[in-house]
Enzyme design. Structure first.
Site, mmCIF file in Angstrom:
data_model
loop_
_atom_site.group_PDB
_atom_site.id
_atom_site.type_symbol
_atom_site.label_atom_id
_atom_site.label_comp_id
_atom_site.label_asym_id
_atom_site.label_seq_id
_atom_site.Cartn_x
_atom_site.Cartn_y
_atom_site.Cartn_z
ATOM 1 N N HIS A 45 20.478 60.351 42.821
ATOM 2 C CA HIS A 45 19.598 60.837 41.751
ATOM 3 C C HIS A 45 19.600 62.352 41.588
ATOM 4 O O HIS A 45 18.967 62.864 40.676
ATOM 5 C CB HIS A 45 18.162 60.363 42.017
ATOM 6 C CG HIS A 45 18.007 58.883 41.883
ATOM 7 N ND1 HIS A 45 17.764 58.268 40.693
ATOM 8 C CD2 HIS A 45 18.107 57.882 42.790
ATOM 9 C CE1 HIS A 45 17.684 56.963 40.872
ATOM 10 N NE2 HIS A 45 17.897 56.693 42.143
ATOM 11 N N CYS A 64 30.204 57.375 45.008
ATOM 12 C CA CYS A 64 30.841 56.205 45.647
ATOM 13 C C CYS A 64 32.293 56.536 45.999
ATOM 14 O O CYS A 64 32.755 56.259 47.108
ATOM 15 C CB CYS A 64 30.863 54.996 44.705
ATOM 16 S SG CYS A 64 29.284 54.474 44.060
ATOM 17 N N CYS A 97 29.438 46.498 39.324
ATOM 18 C CA CYS A 97 29.170 45.381 40.243
ATOM 19 C C CYS A 97 28.084 45.724 41.266
ATOM 20 O O CYS A 97 27.198 44.921 41.529
ATOM 21 C CB CYS A 97 30.436 44.999 41.014
ATOM 22 S SG CYS A 97 31.832 44.526 39.992
ATOM 23 N N ALA A 152 39.169 48.921 18.860
ATOM 24 C CA ALA A 152 38.807 49.510 17.559
ATOM 25 C C ALA A 152 37.973 50.768 17.756
ATOM 26 O O ALA A 152 38.179 51.777 17.074
ATOM 27 C CB ALA A 152 38.041 48.484 16.710
ATOM 28 N N GLU A 171 28.358 52.396 24.199
ATOM 29 C CA GLU A 171 28.777 51.059 24.656
ATOM 30 C C GLU A 171 27.637 50.418 25.455
ATOM 31 O O GLU A 171 27.146 51.000 26.415
ATOM 32 C CB GLU A 171 30.041 51.206 25.510
ATOM 33 C CG GLU A 171 30.464 49.972 26.283
ATOM 34 C CD GLU A 171 30.738 48.750 25.392
ATOM 35 O OE1 GLU A 171 31.549 48.858 24.454
ATOM 36 O OE2 GLU A 171 30.110 47.704 25.643
ATOM 37 N N ARG A 417 46.320 27.990 15.137
ATOM 38 C CA ARG A 417 45.367 27.603 16.177
ATOM 39 C C ARG A 417 44.404 26.511 15.729
ATOM 40 O O ARG A 417 44.017 25.661 16.524
ATOM 41 C CB ARG A 417 44.569 28.825 16.607
ATOM 42 C CG ARG A 417 45.424 29.791 17.342
ATOM 43 C CD ARG A 417 44.694 31.039 17.703
ATOM 44 N NE ARG A 417 45.604 31.873 18.462
ATOM 45 C CZ ARG A 417 45.337 33.093 18.863
ATOM 46 N NH1 ARG A 417 44.171 33.635 18.571
ATOM 47 N NH2 ARG A 417 46.212 33.774 19.558
HETATM 48 C C1 SIN Z 1 45.123 36.615 20.330
HETATM 49 O O1 SIN Z 1 44.082 36.001 20.141
HETATM 50 O O2 SIN Z 1 45.708 37.238 19.432
HETATM 51 C C2 SIN Z 1 45.722 36.604 21.685
HETATM 52 C C3 SIN Z 1 45.424 35.343 22.361
HETATM 53 C C4 SIN Z 1 46.657 34.732 22.929
HETATM 54 O O3 SIN Z 1 47.417 35.448 23.563
HETATM 55 O O4 SIN Z 1 46.868 33.540 22.750
#
Ligand code: SIN
Length: 587
Positions: A45, A64, A97, A152, A171, A417
């Site tokens: 601290h 650490c 962690c 991004a 974040e 997919r």
């Molecule tokens: C992605 O979602 O573009 C990558 C996932 C994968 O490698 O299947």
């Protein structure tokens, strides 16, 4: 004078008492408990007037490392096969962690189910409420605030910084990287130097067409074109920062090989995030972890003027900024929201990191942003059964096949997919085996990770593999023999698989049990081609930008594998440039 001395003595006694109480009462399984008798409060601290830890816990982590060495050094001393100090997360804070005053918990266990011991570790502690504000809320100033530190966010920040802006990245998680860090297969791009070197004929138009067909033509055509048109320069940009994207393979729905990844076929995400982290650090970009944006602030005319942040230790404060960029990702790790839009996905596993809850979309809609395609949620066909570990589509791209419990193929493994997932869900047990041989294994470095995680079953022969899987051996033998014939004749009469790069002939033979899992949310904030966030009246919200998975329109009904990293980098670059134009008052 005497009274003053007495007062000082009392204050000192009280401080010692409260510090002792802290050691004694708090932190079963925490750093406090672990360092009892070895360290002082001031070691973490500081010894100034204020007892303060910065929100990113950078000072604690320096301490650490000073005593224990870096993560890499710690990793070298570890004997276990799977060790968090050597994980794919890269250089992350020890305090991700090892917690100061609450039970320590291995961050990896958010996704993995390892039997991992952590010194003085305990069960996952309830999230601590952020520090309360005392007195007037403090205010800081920046040019650009970026919400979310995935690919991004980093790309936006680096671009804006390099154009002269003062940037802060906020974040909420204790580590940076977001979902991008987990991206496996690669980054799609057309007309790149690496494709040219390999003699691959591709074009912007073909990538655009594949993206639109894969997305069921629900995509915003202008955004899909931006993705394709800028993809090669995004690969060049990453390469100029030190990334290696020289290996080119194929993912589902692509007409040619255009998925770029590091040499040997390593996972793309961890590599890119490490490159971006280093570039942000070299530029001394201000990144604050454990910090959550709770509000985007506007003036009376509706111009965005900054954000309110809640820091884990520092409490709430405002950052005034002329431009705010939302790069906080999608909501695949928010099961309630997924089930709200798609009740049929209720209870399904996800491949996403725990921070992917859709907060960035909420921040945008709270200031009037419109959304697009929120119902379009992608399930990835191959998540290792009973886990959250994604088995990259690149394994199929490099030659693996999908086989059901009856030992038979049932689908073109390189279809999109949505179709591959639906086909698996129609099989016995709503699951399948991803089957490959040593040739496929040698062609893609990231497969080693699945062995490392103990997800692979094997046999010295196809019959041996069938016995391990308890599927009919004759059927599996016939399936592989037929597939090898199709490879030889370059014609898959039964399922019309367009690309069969190698036969499955080299022992050993391997299989991973897979089930579909929630992987990606195609919907999100509505944006323009300049990454401006659009309000319900169709006009851009002045000062508000967005990029990455939290935006809608690029992918339509279904995202092609490899188009996500491509989107984060291309639209991150655009958002960074647009934010700087806004700061400079250029339109
Ligand atoms: C992605 O979602 O573009 C990558 C996932 C994968 O490698 O299947």
């Amino acid at each position: 004078m005497r009274r003053f001395r007495l007062g000082l003595l009392m204050a000192a006694v009280l401080m010692v008492m409260s510090a002792t109480a802290l050691w004694a009462a708090e932190g079963k399984g925490s750093l406090v408990e672990l360092h009892k008798g070895k360290a002082k409060c001031a070691d973490c601290h500081g010894s100034g007037k204020k007892i303060a830890v910065d929100d990113s816990e950078a000072s604690v982590n320096k301490g650490c490392i000073g005593c224990h060495g870096t993560l890499e050094e710690m990793g070298k001393h570890s004997k276990e096969e799977v060790n968090p100090h050597r994980s794919h997360l890269g250089e992350i804070n020890c305090t991700a962690c090892h917690h100061g005053h609450t039970a320590s918990y291995v961050y990896c266990l958010n996704c993995h189910s390892f039997d991992m011991k952590i010194p003085a570790g305990g069960a996952k502690a309830a999230e601590k409420a952020p520090a309360k504000q005392k007195g007037k809320m403090r205010t800081e100033k920046a040019d650009v605030v970026v919400i979310g530190a995935g690919a991004a966010g980093f790309t936006t920040a680096i671009t804006a910084h390099d154009a002269g802006a003062k940037v802060v990245i906020i974040e909420k998680q204790p580590i940076t990287g977001g979902n991008s860090m987990l991206a496996a297969g690669g980054m799609n791009a057309a007309e790149t130097v690496f494709q040219k070197k390999k003699g691959i004929k591709d074009s912007v138009e073909l990538m655009y067409k594949d993206t639109m067909v894969g997305g069921g033509e629900l995509n915003d055509p202008a955004l899909a074109m931006i993705l394709a048109k800028n993809s090669a320069s995004s690969v060049d940009w990453l390469t100029s920062l030190g990334a290696d994207l020289s290996d080119v393979g194929r993912m589902g729905g692509a007409s040619v090989d255009r998925t770029h990844r590091p040499k040997g076929g390593s996972a793309v995400g961890a590599h890119i995030i490490n490159v971006l982290r280093k570039n942000a650090a070299d530029r001394k970009i201000d990144i604050r972890m454990n910090s959550k944006v709770v509000k985007i602030v506007e003036d009376a005319k509706g111009n965005v003027t900054g954000v309110v942040v809640e820091g884990k230790h520092s409490g709430p404060y405002t950052i005034n900024a002329k431009a705010v960029v939302i790069t906080a990702g999608g909501f695949s790790a928010n099961p309630e929201r997924v089930a709200y839009y798609r009740p049929e996905y209720k209870g399904m596993t996800t491949s996403n990191q725990p921070g992917a809850t859709g907060d960035g979309i909420d921040l945008g809609t709270a200031v009037g942003a419109d959304v697009k395609d929120m119902k379009e949620i992608q399930i990835h066909p191959t998540v290792a059964a009973g886990s959250r570990i994604l088995i990259t589509e690149a394994v199929r791209g490099n030659g693996a096949i999908l086989v059901n419990q009856e030992g038979k193929r049932f689908v073109n493994e390189l279809t999109t997919r949505d179709k591959a997932s639906a086909a698996i869900l129609a099989q016995t047990g709503k699951s399948a085996y991803l089957v490959f041989d040593e040739g496929v294994r040698q062609s893609l470095k990231q497969i080693d990770g699945y062995f490392h995680l103990d997800l692979v079953q094997q046999g010295a022969t196809v019959r041996g593999l069938a016995a391990a899987l308890k599927v009919p051996a004759d059927a599996l033998e016939a399936t592989i023999a037929n597939y090898n014939k199709a490879v030889e004749t370059k014609t898959d009469a039964e399922f019309k698989r367009p690309d069969m790069p190698r036969p499955l002939k080299t022992p050993k033979y391997y299989a991973i049990a897979v089930k579909p899992g929630v992987h990606y949310t195609m919907g999100g904030l509505k944006i323009t081609t300049e990454s401006e966030v659009v309000a319900k009246d169709g006009k851009p919200i002045p000062g508000l930008f967005a990029a990455g998975e939290g935006t809608g329109g690029v992918h339509g009904k279904n995202r092609l594998g490899g188009n996500s990293i491509s989107q984060t980098v291309t639209f991150g670059r655009i958002a960074g440039a647009s934010a700087v134009k806004c700061v400079k008052g250029v339109k």
